[in-house]
Design a protein around this motif. Structure first.
Motif, PDB file in Angstrom:
ATOM      1  N   GLU B  37       0.856  -1.193   0.000  1.00  0.00           N
ATOM      2  CA  GLU B  37       0.000   0.000   0.000  1.00  0.00           C
ATOM      3  C   GLU B  37       0.892   1.244   0.000  1.00  0.00           C
ATOM      4  O   GLU B  37       1.826   1.345   0.784  1.00  0.00           O
ATOM      5  CB  GLU B  37      -0.914  -0.035   1.237  1.00  0.00           C
ATOM      6  CG  GLU B  37      -1.557   1.281   1.635  1.00  0.00           C
ATOM      7  CD  GLU B  37      -2.359   1.961   0.527  1.00  0.00           C
ATOM      8  OE1 GLU B  37      -3.150   1.271  -0.139  1.00  0.00           O
ATOM      9  OE2 GLU B  37      -2.183   3.182   0.323  1.00  0.00           O
ATOM     10  N   THR B  46     -11.510   4.243   0.513  1.00  0.00           N
ATOM     11  CA  THR B  46     -12.045   3.296   1.492  1.00  0.00           C
ATOM     12  C   THR B  46     -12.354   3.979   2.822  1.00  0.00           C
ATOM     13  O   THR B  46     -13.414   3.768   3.412  1.00  0.00           O
ATOM     14  CB  THR B  46     -11.044   2.138   1.673  1.00  0.00           C
ATOM     15  OG1 THR B  46     -11.001   1.407   0.438  1.00  0.00           O
ATOM     16  CG2 THR B  46     -11.400   1.233   2.827  1.00  0.00           C
ATOM     17  N   ASP B 346     -14.560   0.943  -8.983  1.00  0.00           N
ATOM     18  CA  ASP B 346     -15.602   0.759  -7.965  1.00  0.00           C
ATOM     19  C   ASP B 346     -16.874   1.546  -8.276  1.00  0.00           C
ATOM     20  O   ASP B 346     -17.935   1.213  -7.795  1.00  0.00           O
ATOM     21  CB  ASP B 346     -15.055   1.151  -6.597  1.00  0.00           C
ATOM     22  CG  ASP B 346     -14.600   2.596  -6.556  1.00  0.00           C
ATOM     23  OD1 ASP B 346     -13.511   2.890  -7.085  1.00  0.00           O
ATOM     24  OD2 ASP B 346     -15.341   3.434  -6.023  1.00  0.00           O
ATOM     25  N   GLY B 350     -17.935   0.281  -4.234  1.00  0.00           N
ATOM     26  CA  GLY B 350     -17.023  -0.852  -4.152  1.00  0.00           C
ATOM     27  C   GLY B 350     -16.942  -1.469  -2.772  1.00  0.00           C
ATOM     28  O   GLY B 350     -16.456  -2.586  -2.613  1.00  0.00           O
ATOM     29  N   CYS B 352     -19.424  -2.346  -0.848  1.00  0.00           N
ATOM     30  CA  CYS B 352     -20.387  -3.439  -0.833  1.00  0.00           C
ATOM     31  C   CYS B 352     -19.856  -4.662  -1.578  1.00  0.00           C
ATOM     32  O   CYS B 352     -19.945  -5.785  -1.120  1.00  0.00           O
ATOM     33  CB  CYS B 352     -21.673  -2.927  -1.468  1.00  0.00           C
ATOM     34  SG  CYS B 352     -22.945  -4.149  -1.528  1.00  0.00           S
TER      35      CYS B 352
HETATM   36  C1  LIG Z   1     -18.472   9.661   0.371  1.00  0.00           C
HETATM   37  C2  LIG Z   1     -18.423   8.264  -0.145  1.00  0.00           C
HETATM   38  C3  LIG Z   1     -19.479   7.389   0.105  1.00  0.00           C
HETATM   39  C4  LIG Z   1     -19.426   6.075  -0.342  1.00  0.00           C
HETATM   40  N1  LIG Z   1     -20.450   5.256  -0.015  1.00  0.00           N
HETATM   41  C5  LIG Z   1     -20.391   3.958  -0.376  1.00  0.00           C
HETATM   42  C6  LIG Z   1     -21.412   3.054   0.013  1.00  0.00           C
HETATM   43  O1  LIG Z   1     -22.356   3.440   0.689  1.00  0.00           O
HETATM   44  N2  LIG Z   1     -21.324   1.762  -0.362  1.00  0.00           N
HETATM   45  C7  LIG Z   1     -20.282   1.311  -1.116  1.00  0.00           C
HETATM   46  O2  LIG Z   1     -20.247   0.157  -1.437  1.00  0.00           O
HETATM   47  N3  LIG Z   1     -19.294   2.137  -1.489  1.00  0.00           N
HETATM   48  C8  LIG Z   1     -19.331   3.442  -1.148  1.00  0.00           C
HETATM   49  N4  LIG Z   1     -18.330   4.302  -1.533  1.00  0.00           N
HETATM   50  C9  LIG Z   1     -17.307   3.817  -2.445  1.00  0.00           C
HETATM   51  C10 LIG Z   1     -16.295   2.911  -1.772  1.00  0.00           C
HETATM   52  O3  LIG Z   1     -15.711   3.570  -0.691  1.00  0.00           O
HETATM   53  C11 LIG Z   1     -15.234   2.522  -2.776  1.00  0.00           C
HETATM   54  O4  LIG Z   1     -15.855   1.940  -3.861  1.00  0.00           O
HETATM   55  C12 LIG Z   1     -14.217   1.539  -2.230  1.00  0.00           C
HETATM   56  O5  LIG Z   1     -13.658   2.001  -1.036  1.00  0.00           O
HETATM   57  C13 LIG Z   1     -13.126   1.312  -3.267  1.00  0.00           C
HETATM   58  O6  LIG Z   1     -12.039   0.673  -2.661  1.00  0.00           O
HETATM   59  P1  LIG Z   1     -10.677   0.441  -3.410  1.00  0.00           P
HETATM   60  O7  LIG Z   1      -9.895  -0.480  -2.589  1.00  0.00           O
HETATM   61  O8  LIG Z   1     -10.935   0.078  -4.814  1.00  0.00           O
HETATM   62  O9  LIG Z   1     -10.022   1.876  -3.525  1.00  0.00           O
HETATM   63  P2  LIG Z   1      -9.058   2.688  -2.537  1.00  0.00           P
HETATM   64  O10 LIG Z   1      -9.573   2.743  -1.183  1.00  0.00           O
HETATM   65  O11 LIG Z   1      -8.779   3.971  -3.234  1.00  0.00           O
HETATM   66  O12 LIG Z   1      -7.756   1.802  -2.503  1.00  0.00           O
HETATM   67  C14 LIG Z   1      -6.750   1.885  -3.459  1.00  0.00           C
HETATM   68  C15 LIG Z   1      -5.432   1.911  -2.729  1.00  0.00           C
HETATM   69  O13 LIG Z   1      -4.373   1.786  -3.642  1.00  0.00           O
HETATM   70  C16 LIG Z   1      -3.289   2.514  -3.166  1.00  0.00           C
HETATM   71  N5  LIG Z   1      -2.357   2.775  -4.248  1.00  0.00           N
HETATM   72  C17 LIG Z   1      -2.499   3.638  -5.291  1.00  0.00           C
HETATM   73  N6  LIG Z   1      -1.414   3.619  -6.052  1.00  0.00           N
HETATM   74  C18 LIG Z   1      -0.553   2.731  -5.504  1.00  0.00           C
HETATM   75  C19 LIG Z   1       0.750   2.288  -5.829  1.00  0.00           C
HETATM   76  N7  LIG Z   1       1.386   2.764  -6.897  1.00  0.00           N
HETATM   77  N8  LIG Z   1       1.357   1.386  -5.030  1.00  0.00           N
HETATM   78  C20 LIG Z   1       0.713   0.893  -3.934  1.00  0.00           C
HETATM   79  N9  LIG Z   1      -0.526   1.274  -3.583  1.00  0.00           N
HETATM   80  C21 LIG Z   1      -1.149   2.185  -4.362  1.00  0.00           C
HETATM   81  C22 LIG Z   1      -3.947   3.767  -2.638  1.00  0.00           C
HETATM   82  O14 LIG Z   1      -3.101   4.435  -1.725  1.00  0.00           O
HETATM   83  C23 LIG Z   1      -5.212   3.227  -2.009  1.00  0.00           C
HETATM   84  O15 LIG Z   1      -5.078   2.991  -0.634  1.00  0.00           O
HETATM   85  C24 LIG Z   1     -18.334   5.622  -1.099  1.00  0.00           C
HETATM   86  C25 LIG Z   1     -17.269   6.495  -1.346  1.00  0.00           C
HETATM   87  C26 LIG Z   1     -17.309   7.792  -0.867  1.00  0.00           C
HETATM   88  C27 LIG Z   1     -16.153   8.714  -1.105  1.00  0.00           C
END
Ligand SMILES: Cc1cc2nc3c(=O)[nH]c(=O)nc-3n(C[C@H](O)[C@H](O)[C@H](O)COP(=O)(O)OP(=O)(O)OC[C@H]3O[C@@H](n4cnc5c(N)ncnc54)[C@H](O)[C@@H]3O)c2cc1C
Ligand SMILES: Cc1cc2nc3c(=O)[nH]c(=O)nc-3n(C[C@H](O)[C@H](O)[C@H](O)COP(=O)(O)OP(=O)(O)OC[C@H]3O[C@@H](n4cnc5c(N)ncnc54)[C@H](O)[C@@H]3O)c2cc1C
Ligand code: FES
Lengths: 89, 392, 477
Positions: B37, B46, B346, B350, B352
């Motif tokens: 990460e 997230t 996502d 995402g 969920c």
């Molecule tokens: C206000 C708000 C409300 C939401 N409500 C909902 C909801 O009610 N229900 C629902 O299902 N979803 C909801 N979501 C969406 C949900 O939060 C996201 O879909 C989900 O968290 C996506 O997770 P992820 O792991 O794909 O992304 P991220 O959390 O962005 O994880 C990606 C990770 O990759 C890391 N990264 C990037 N580049 C590199 C690299 N080069 N090397 C190593 N690591 C790297 C980043 O630092 C990050 O930590 C909401 C989002 C927001 C902002």
């Protein structure tokens, strides 16, 4: 001879008198040093920083959340605390 | 923290909920993944999430997968003793415009046909289900089984469980290069120049995933979308009871939205966007503050629906970036470089889907049966990264 | 309705730094507004009494503060008190837009070409067993009760003043002047008399002040315990007793020589100050970490007061703890430069500003010397029970913070996500130092641990006020 500078406030439903302009923390702490409960443990809390940054001294003044350490006593002010003696009434 | 390993079976790039769920599923499948990460686990979108777990108003083609995804969260809560505040509190879809009633009714009818327990509410019924909802709504949908989790603690639970089952995780370890030889992934390189060799690399880096894929000359149709939220100071428990969201036409993530809910901490979380604007790609590394217009719209909507909240104080705001794909579904599966995988896109919900996608990915990479066959088949169809044509 | 203002220079804070900056900017020809959340201008140093018969009504510190405010006003500065700036953003034309809440209920939106932040300092709170009991307050809070209240502490019982640093003596002096009995004075350090003499010999102007402090410490009647620390505050719903112990050679309290003080109503604690950096950090100016300057502070060019961000100046404690004189001097420098920049002049009159820079260097030198006499405690040299609260707003315990660190939290932000420490109303101002100490124990340097980045709003603000101020910022209502 000092003129009467006291004013009336209502503290947790109880009419009280104090010096005009007195910081509410002085007024509240004189009754008891704690007038809030912490959120999880429900532990007693009162003023801490005295300068508007810790939010431990929160009360309600005329229906609005306020920091007791930043407020000064005014005639007719209604102050409500969460846990002080007589709170809620 | 221990030193980075030199080799791993699978490397998961990205420690958000999707990467962590993938790591957990891989670990459960015995594949001992290494998660890297760039910053802190769960600190990107997230940690900014409202983490609503529900299938209501997410569309019919994905409905079964969504139901399965929700069930996995419920099961995880049961298995772990629920350290992440899983709570099935129900969801209200409010309708302010009489023209939107038909769309609410369609959602309810179609989801009921698939076995859901949702229904329509009159304004009076809605304020029984949500006492402070006294704003001028004309009708509402109600999905009693929508849940929420604490987004920080859920990510932490996944991380801890994955590590208990053999995963190793490294924070503050950004990946700056992918090593590809003969169209095969060989490993990754970190910002400090360390290399980890691996046969499989999963890109689960949210909106940064396209940048990473580009390092292997793979073009992914993912763009960032700015999302944001406001939080009030703590209010008494049960000030709000349900997840409150706007019923929209099937406009997907690019139409307007509202989501309001009270966190277990007591804070009221709320956001409203009526007319989303495009997010420039570089915004995800630059913009840190909510736009004033968003704040005004969100407060207006909250107080319109909940006039009793007029005196509460705003405590906090945050901005995050989601990854958006052309058809608003995940890209989950293999990429044209052998051993390179993606799980991103996502589209704003995402959280969920994360556990379901993690299982799907682990099954594809490890070959085990991690989801029922019918769901694997559906996921393969809906999430295939190659569905938009040539991505290499 | 939202009040709106357009100025050349906005100054946040009306303490010695802010008042000096505002006056200098106005004298430089700028239209200036100076904002402070307290009911009266003056900041910490010039804290103004509320009661006319107060024993502090005529003290030099109070009178000079009144003079500083009057001088600023006569130079044309508009001073707005009970006005808390809850947000600042850069505007497209390179200026600043400030959003403020007045009297807890009214919105104010201000456009300024340049901005001087003189937001001062706060106490650096370090937790110890029993520190959340009502009756345990900051030393500055005790001072405020004495100076702005009736002159007596409101809670009956003995008063104990404990902590470390020269400020502790200033508070003892306040007790003496108020005629409020002080039972015990507990100072962690034993300042070396020869080093003290050497420092004063280099800064002879401080000699009278130092003697005054010593005299008043004696006059306060307090039993003095140098090289001691408060190891525990005890009581059920409020403070009742305090335990103190001498510090042994390893810097830790000697458990065999604990002394209990019964019948305590007020325990005032002060372990030094930390800059209030919320505004400058929200604007993304460069910040540095230096224990001698109170930890995280806004980095400025001492010759101009300019931060790393164009148009943003910082003065006083926010640019590093130093006390009232550096605050005043750095305020004059920053105010002059902020005015010149706002009015499109190359620089202020060098004949005015250059001598100030030399004086500032000397004043900072004295502050550095003091910090060396009383080295700030990096962490609290006490073992806390696992269930002791570190984050008061969210009731987060030491055990919870340690568990988060064990699970891989390596920065303040990660601890916050996993424990909620720093997510409450104070936004980490109070628990920040303790969390940093825990992370340091686990091997993360404070520089790497970082601090809670502030976002809108800097302080909790009623929704209608936020809405009104930001709608005005957008140009609509
Ligand atoms: C206000 C708000 C409300 C939401 N409500 C909902 C909801 O009610 N229900 C629902 O299902 N979803 C909801 N979501 C969406 C949900 O939060 C996201 O879909 C989900 O968290 C996506 O997770 P992820 O792991 O794909 O992304 P991220 O959390 O962005 O994880 C990606 C990770 O990759 C890391 N990264 C990037 N580049 C590199 C690299 N080069 N090397 C190593 N690591 C790297 C980043 O630092 C990050 O930590 C909401 C989002 C927001 C902002
Ligand atoms: C609790 C305390 C007590 C002190 N007592 C003494 C003492 O007795 N003697 C002594 O020599 N030194 C004392 N000091 C040291 C003091 O910091 C300096 O003497 C001097 O006051 C510093 O001047 P300044 O202008 O930098 O900050 P300050 O005097 O602290 O002034 C800063 C002002 O900015 C205001 N402010 C901050 N943020 C905002 C915002 N967002 N919106 C509106 N207003 C804002 C604050 O309320 C404050 O009034 C004390 C410091 C503290 C923290
Ligand atoms: S005592 Fe800290 S905010 Fe009032």
């Amino acid at each position: 001879m000092s003129e009467d500078r006291t004013i009336g406030v209502i503290l947790d439903g109880v009419p009280s008198r104090c010096a005009e302009g007195l910081p509410l923390t002085s007024l509240l702490a004189a009754r008891a040093p704690g007038w809030r409960a912490s959120p999880r443990a429900g532990a007693p809390r009162g003023m801490f920083c005295g300068m508007g940054l810790c939010f431990e001294c929160m009360v309600e003044v005329d229906g609005r959340p306020a920091r007791a350490c930043l407020e000064t006593a005014r005639e007719g002010m209604k102050i409500r605390t969460a846990t002080g003696p007589g709170a809620g009434s | 923290m221990s030193a980075l390993p030199r080799t791993a079976e699978v490397i998961v790039v990205g420690g958000g909920v999707v990467g962590l769920a993938t790591a957990l599923a891989l670990a459960e499948a015995g594949l001992a993944p290494v998660v890297v990460e760039a910053k802190s686990f769960g600190g990107a979108v997230t940690g900014g999430s409202l983490a609503g777990i529900g299938a209501h108003m997410h569309g019919l083609p994905e409905y079964d997968l969504m139901r399965a995804a929700c069930g996995l969260w419920r099961d995880l809560a049961t298995d772990t003793g629920n350290p992440f505040e899983y709570r099935a509190q129900g969801q209200i879809g409010f309708i302010l415009d009489p023209r939107d009633v038909a769309s609410g009714e369609t959602w309810v009818r179609e989801e009921r046909a698939l076995g859901a327990d949702c229904r329509m509410l009159t304004p009076a019924e809605a304020s029984e289900v949500e006492p402070l909802l006294t704003g001028p709504i004309v009708a509402a949908t109600f999905a009693p089984d929508t849940a929420t989790v604490n987004p920080f603690l859920a990510a932490r639970t996944l991380l801890r469980r994955a590590c208990e089952k053999g995963a190793r995780a490294f924070e503050h370890t950004p990946i700056t290069a992918l090593t590809v030889e003969d169209d095969r992934i060989r490993g990754v390189q970190t910002a400090s120049g360390e290399r980890i060799a691996a046969a499989h690399v999963v890109l689960a880096a949210g909106p940064w995933t396209a940048n990473l894929a580009a390092m292997a000359n793979v073009a992914l149709p993912l763009v960032p979308r700015q999302a944001q939220c406001l939080a009030s100071v703590r209010q008494p428990p049960d000030t709000l009871r349900r997840v409150i969201s706007a019923v929209e036409d099937a406009g997907g993530v690019n139409s307007g939205y509202t989501q309001i809910q009270q966190a277990q901490s007591g804070q009221i979380l709320f956001n409203t966007v009526t007319a989303p604007t495009a997010t420039p790609p570089e915004a995800k590394d630059q913009i840190r503050e909510v736009p004033p217009g968003f704040v005004v719209e969100s407060i207006d909507m909250l107080l319109r629906l909940f006039p009793a909240l007029a005196q509460i104080e705003l405590l906090r705001s945050w901005v995050r970036f989601e990854a958006v794909s052309p058809d608003h579904r995940f890209l989950a599966g293999p990429l044209p470089v052998a051993g390179l995988w993606v799980c991103a896109g996502d589209n704003g919900s995402g959280y969920c889907r994360a556990l379901m996608l993690g299982r799907y990915m682990a099954g594809r990479i490890g070959g085990g049966a991690s989801l029922p066959d019918a769901l694997i088949e559906q996921a393969g169809r809906l999430y295939d990264p190659a569905r938009f044509g040539e991505v290499a | 309705m939202t009040a709106r203002l357009h100025v050349d220079v906005a100054v946040i804070g009306a303490g010695p730094g802010g008042l000096a900056a505002a006056r200098a900017a106005a004298e430089g020809g700028a239209r200036v507004v100076c904002l402070d959340l307290f009911a009266a201008a003056g900041g910490q140093y010039h804290m103004q009494p509320t009661q006319p018969e107060s024993r502090f009504a005529q003290t030099p510190q109070v009178l000079s503060g009144r003079d500083a405010a009057r001088a600023a006003r006569s130079a044309g500065v508009e001073i707005l008190t009970r006005t808390e700036v809850f947000w600042v953003a850069g505007t497209e034309d390179g200026g600043y837009c400030l959003s403020a809440c007045q009297a807890g209920a009214e919105a104010l939106s201000i456009r300024a070409t340049t901005l001087v932040v003189a937001s001062g300092a706060m106490e650096r709170p370090l937790p110890f067993p029993g520190w959340t009991l009502p009756g345990v307050i900051g030393a500055g809070a005790a001072q405020r009760l004495l100076k702005t209240g009736t002159g007596a502490l409101p809670v009956p019982g003995k008063a104990v003043l404990a902590g470390s640093g020269p400020f502790l003596m200033a508070v003892a002096q306040t007790f003496a002047k108020a005629g409020q009995p002080l039972a015990h004075f507990v100072e962690y350090r034993r300042p070396n008399p020869r080093a003290t003499a050497r420092l004063l010999a280099r800064h002879l102007r401080k000699l009278a002040e130092a003697f005054g402090l010593l005299r008043d410490l004696r006059r306060s009647g307090a039993e003095r315990h140098f090289g001691h620390i408060v190891t525990r505050a005890l009581g059920k719903d409020r403070l009742e007793a305090v335990e103190i112990a001498p510090i042994d050679a390893s810097g830790r309290p000697d458990p065999a020589r604990v002394q209990r003080i019964e019948g305590v109503g007020t325990l005032a604690i002060g372990y030094g100050f930390q800059p209030v950096t919320d505004v400058t950090a929200a604007l993304g100016a460069d910040h540095g970490f230096d224990p001698a300057l109170g930890g995280w502070h806004c980095i400025v060019d001492p010759a101009t007061g300019a931060s790393s961000r164009p148009g943003l100046y910082a003065a006083g404690e926010v640019s590093g703890i130093g006390g009232a004189s550096p605050a005043r001097l750095s305020g004059r420098i920053a105010g002059s430069h902020a005015a010149a920049a706002a009015l499109g002049r190359a620089a202020p009159d060098a004949a005015i500003v250059a001598p100030l820079a030399a004086e500032l260097a000397a004043a900072r030198g004295f502050a550095r010397g003091l910090a060396a006499l009383y080295p700030p405690l990096p962490d609290l040299p006490l073992d806390l029970a696992p269930d002791e609260v570190l984050c008061r707003c969210e009731d987060v315990t030491l055990a919870e913070v340690r568990a988060a660190v064990a699970d891989g939290a390596r920065e303040t932000f990660a601890v916050k996500m996993w424990t909620r420490a720093g997510m409450g109303p104070c936004q980490g101002r109070i628990c920040g130092a303790a969390i940093a100490a825990e992370l340091r124990r686990a091997g993360t340097r404070p520089e790497a641990a970082g601090f809670n980045r502030p976002h809108l709003p800097l302080r909790p603000t009623p929704l209608p006020v936020v809405r009104a101020a930001l709608a005005a910022e957008r140009g609509s209502t």
